[in-house]
Design an enzyme around this catalytic site. Structure first.
Site, PDB file in Angstrom:
ATOM      1  N   HIS A 235       9.754  -0.953  -6.308  1.00 28.22           N
ATOM      2  CA  HIS A 235      10.320   0.495  -6.033  1.00 28.22           C
ATOM      3  C   HIS A 235      12.112   0.565  -6.625  1.00 28.22           C
ATOM      4  CE1 HIS A 235       7.534   0.768  -2.396  1.00 28.22           C
ATOM      5  NE2 HIS A 235       7.180   1.644  -3.438  1.00 28.22           N
TER       6      HIS A 235
ATOM      7  N   LYS B 245      -0.816   6.883   6.559  1.00 25.58           N
ATOM      8  CA  LYS B 245      -0.171   5.134   6.754  1.00 25.58           C
ATOM      9  C   LYS B 245       0.485   5.771   8.243  1.00 25.58           C
ATOM     10  CE  LYS B 245       0.273   3.689   2.026  1.00 25.58           C
ATOM     11  NZ  LYS B 245       1.155   4.237   1.024  1.00 25.58           N
TER      12      LYS B 245
ATOM     13  N   ARG C 150       1.096   0.345 -10.657  1.00 24.25           N
ATOM     14  CA  ARG C 150       0.567  -0.622 -11.224  1.00 24.25           C
ATOM     15  C   ARG C 150      -0.540  -0.972 -12.135  1.00 24.25           C
ATOM     16  NH1 ARG C 150       1.837  -1.197  -4.810  1.00 24.25           N
ATOM     17  NH2 ARG C 150       0.481  -0.014  -4.868  1.00 24.25           N
TER      18      ARG C 150
ATOM     19  N   SER D 258       4.097  -2.367  -0.870  1.00 25.20           N
ATOM     20  CA  SER D 258       5.393  -2.505   0.909  1.00 25.20           C
ATOM     21  C   SER D 258       3.448  -2.826   2.308  1.00 25.20           C
ATOM     22  CB  SER D 258       5.802  -0.925   1.267  1.00 25.20           C
ATOM     23  OG  SER D 258       6.200  -0.069   0.554  1.00 25.20           O
TER      24      SER D 258
HETATM   25  O1  PNS Z   1       4.337   5.585  -1.158  1.00 25.41           O
HETATM   26  P1  PNS Z   1       2.893   6.512  -1.816  1.00 25.41           P
HETATM   27  O2  PNS Z   1       2.548   6.214   0.356  1.00 25.41           O
HETATM   28  O3  PNS Z   1       1.905   5.929  -2.056  1.00 25.41           O
HETATM   29  O4  PNS Z   1       3.635   8.158  -1.566  1.00 25.41           O
HETATM   30  C1  PNS Z   1       2.817   8.712  -1.612  1.00 25.41           C
HETATM   31  C2  PNS Z   1       3.382  10.494  -0.990  1.00 25.41           C
HETATM   32  C3  PNS Z   1       4.413  10.281  -0.062  1.00 25.41           C
HETATM   33  C4  PNS Z   1       3.991  10.557  -3.057  1.00 25.41           C
HETATM   34  C5  PNS Z   1       2.728  11.242  -1.130  1.00 25.41           C
HETATM   35  O5  PNS Z   1       1.726  11.142   0.126  1.00 25.41           O
HETATM   36  C6  PNS Z   1       2.899  12.849  -1.356  1.00 25.41           C
HETATM   37  O6  PNS Z   1       3.140  13.080  -2.115  1.00 25.41           O
HETATM   38  N1  PNS Z   1       3.435  13.558  -0.104  1.00 25.41           N
HETATM   39  C7  PNS Z   1       3.295  14.635   0.344  1.00 25.41           C
HETATM   40  C8  PNS Z   1       2.427  15.485   0.173  1.00 25.41           C
HETATM   41  C9  PNS Z   1       2.303  15.898  -0.478  1.00 25.41           C
HETATM   42  O7  PNS Z   1       2.485  17.520  -1.262  1.00 25.41           O
HETATM   43  N2  PNS Z   1       0.632  15.858  -1.261  1.00 25.41           N
HETATM   44  C10 PNS Z   1      -0.230  15.935  -2.585  1.00 25.41           C
HETATM   45  C11 PNS Z   1      -0.941  17.075  -2.181  1.00 25.41           C
HETATM   46  S1  PNS Z   1      -2.784  16.685  -1.418  1.00 25.41           S
END
Ligand code: PNS
Length: 162
Positions: free
Chosen positions: A17, A41, A90, A128
């Site tokens: 990150h 999660k 990745r 992570s």
């Molecule tokens: O580190 P991650 O868990 O891969 O990140 C995922 C994240 C937080 C970027 C994604 O879950 C997110 O954007 N969450 C906010 C809710 C949202 O806008 N979802 C997209 C439409 S389904």
């Protein structure tokens, strides 16, 4: 002035990150690292702890700020006056999920672009979840996370054992 948002769960932030953050900070005038809770999660660290760790890790980057958000990412991005979402990619295994997210976000907010940075090779294997597994099995965290994060991971493993 281009402001970008790098969203994620960051449970916890890894060197992968941080590589994306440092590279994005060189490209954009301002970068907001946006921390949220992914309902899919169960995090080890609270939102506050994740934000704190990121702030410690980004203190040397003057154009980077760290904030928590909830709700839709595109609403946060709009509220911040940003135009770009940064994601790290990745292996190909990330592609389907990221492609779907980018498509949904574009449908919701066509004026916001999602840009992908390919991970630097040393971090291609890093996640992570892998870091938490290594920590819970008392493995060496060197090169995977910064020392402040390694320390908190070791504390968390102790807490979780009690
Ligand atoms: O580190 P991650 O868990 O891969 O990140 C995922 C994240 C937080 C970027 C994604 O879950 C997110 O954007 N969450 C906010 C809710 C949202 O806008 N979802 C997209 C439409 S389904």
């Amino acid at each position: 002035m281009i402001r970008a948002v790098y969203p994620g769960t960051f449970d916890p932030v890894t060197n992968g990150h941080l590589d994306v953050i440092e590279r994005a900070a060189k490209i954009f005038d301002e970068l907001i690292v946006a921390v949220t809770t992914n309902p899919a999660k169960t995090p080890w660290f609270t939102l506050e702890e994740r934000v704190e760790m990121l702030k410690e890790c980004c203190s040397h980057l003057p154009n980077v700020t760290v904030e928590a958000f909830d709700g839709l990412l595109v609403n946060f991005v709009r509220q911040k006056g940003a135009k770009v979402i940064i994601k790290g990619l990745r292996a190909v295994t990330d592609f389907d999920y990221e492609f779907q997210m980018a498509a949904i976000n574009r449908k919701l907010a066509p004026e916001i672009e999602t840009l992908f940075l390919m991970t630097s090779l040393p971090y291609a294997y890093l996640s992570s979840s892998a870091v938490k597994e290594v920590a819970s099995l008392n493995g060496c965290l060197k090169d995977l996370v910064p020392e402040n994060v390694a320390k908190r991971l070791r504390q968390k493993v102790e807490e979780r054992r009690r």
